[in-house]
Scaffold this active site. Sequence first.
Site, short mmCIF file in Angstrom:
data_model
loop_
_atom_site.label_atom_id
_atom_site.label_comp_id
_atom_site.label_asym_id
_atom_site.label_seq_id
_atom_site.Cartn_x
_atom_site.Cartn_y
_atom_site.Cartn_z
N SER A 126 -46.82 -35.50 76.43
CA SER A 126 -47.91 -34.92 75.66
C SER A 126 -47.90 -33.40 75.78
O SER A 126 -47.46 -32.86 76.80
CB SER A 126 -49.25 -35.46 76.18
OG SER A 126 -50.34 -34.74 75.66
N TYR A 150 -54.54 -35.85 83.05
CA TYR A 150 -53.60 -36.52 82.14
C TYR A 150 -52.32 -35.69 82.00
O TYR A 150 -51.21 -36.21 82.16
CB TYR A 150 -54.27 -36.72 80.79
CG TYR A 150 -53.42 -37.35 79.72
CD1 TYR A 150 -53.07 -38.69 79.79
CD2 TYR A 150 -52.99 -36.61 78.62
CE1 TYR A 150 -52.30 -39.27 78.79
CE2 TYR A 150 -52.24 -37.18 77.62
CZ TYR A 150 -51.89 -38.52 77.70
OH TYR A 150 -51.13 -39.09 76.70
N LYS A 154 -48.47 -36.60 83.26
CA LYS A 154 -47.35 -36.59 82.33
C LYS A 154 -46.23 -35.66 82.82
O LYS A 154 -45.05 -35.99 82.74
CB LYS A 154 -47.82 -36.16 80.94
CG LYS A 154 -48.67 -37.19 80.21
CD LYS A 154 -47.85 -38.40 79.83
CE LYS A 154 -48.63 -39.38 78.98
NZ LYS A 154 -47.84 -40.59 78.65
#
Length: 325
Positions: A126, A150, A154
């Site tokens: 992402s 998040y 990642k």
Amino acid sequence: MPNVLITGGAGFIGQLLAERLLSEPQYNLILTDIILPPIPPKAKHSKNAKSIQADLCDPASLSNLIDTSLPLDAIYIFHGIMSSGSEANFELGMKVNLTATASLLEALRKAQKLGAPPLRVIYASSQAVYGQPLPEIIDETVMPTPEGSYGAQKLICETLINDYTRKGYLNGFCLRFPTISIRPGNPTQAASSFLSGMIREPLNGVECVIPLKDRSFKSWLCSPRTLAENLEYALRVDGAKLPSHRRVVNMPGIGVTVQEMMDALAAVAGKEKLALLKEETDVEMERILRSWGTTFDNELAYGLGFRKDVSFEQAVRDYKESLEG
């Protein structure tokens, strides 16, 4: 016939890719998720697919999944807890996004037969790996400094895949997705969920809340159609064109402001739909959104053969057509 495993197979992107791959007869697919993933109802060659319910956080379930799926030619890693969900529940985000992915990579390494070509691993990363301050235009040389759990999870997984590839255990590709819009279905826990909702909900006669009062706010978006094409193409990308320890690619997208999204909605569905959009500030959501980059240089992706996106208005038309039949 290539054997392909898709984790997170019940989710939107897993279903999107499965339908595309099953439009041709040459792929054998295995879809897996924490629930039993459906075979996409519009799949032309559904007989070439099967579903396996598996919990990647459970060692026995993971081991059974790998044993049942082998031999494999490629795996798409799509499972995960989205951005705001990872921020709200740190332990769950770490468990699913990081620990389960690391366990999966290790299981794949151990299953690799001596002398066999490395398994192609296509990882859904992402652009949330980037954090402020950022240059005006971002490419793969910009240092990732995520401002959310998040993005941090990642980034760690990207580093693992780079190292597994460098060691020759896997043939990894870490594809940093733009925000995908327009997604069908219900709102998700992603901070970017409204970027689909502000089109999807009005087209379904439902109100959508935009979590910031700034119509000049720009997001980097990609249509589902373009994403699906590029994900299929990832099966054929020449890994020799990338260093073995740097397998990260920012996937193609386009910059679109909130106002431009509203204009596209009005152009496709009529100005009356704008009355269903409400602008209400959500301080935490806005903080996450403003930490992300808004303009990317996709020359690396184009040089590898990935396709450019067209326009946001076309994405709105595609979604409207999908509702009509």
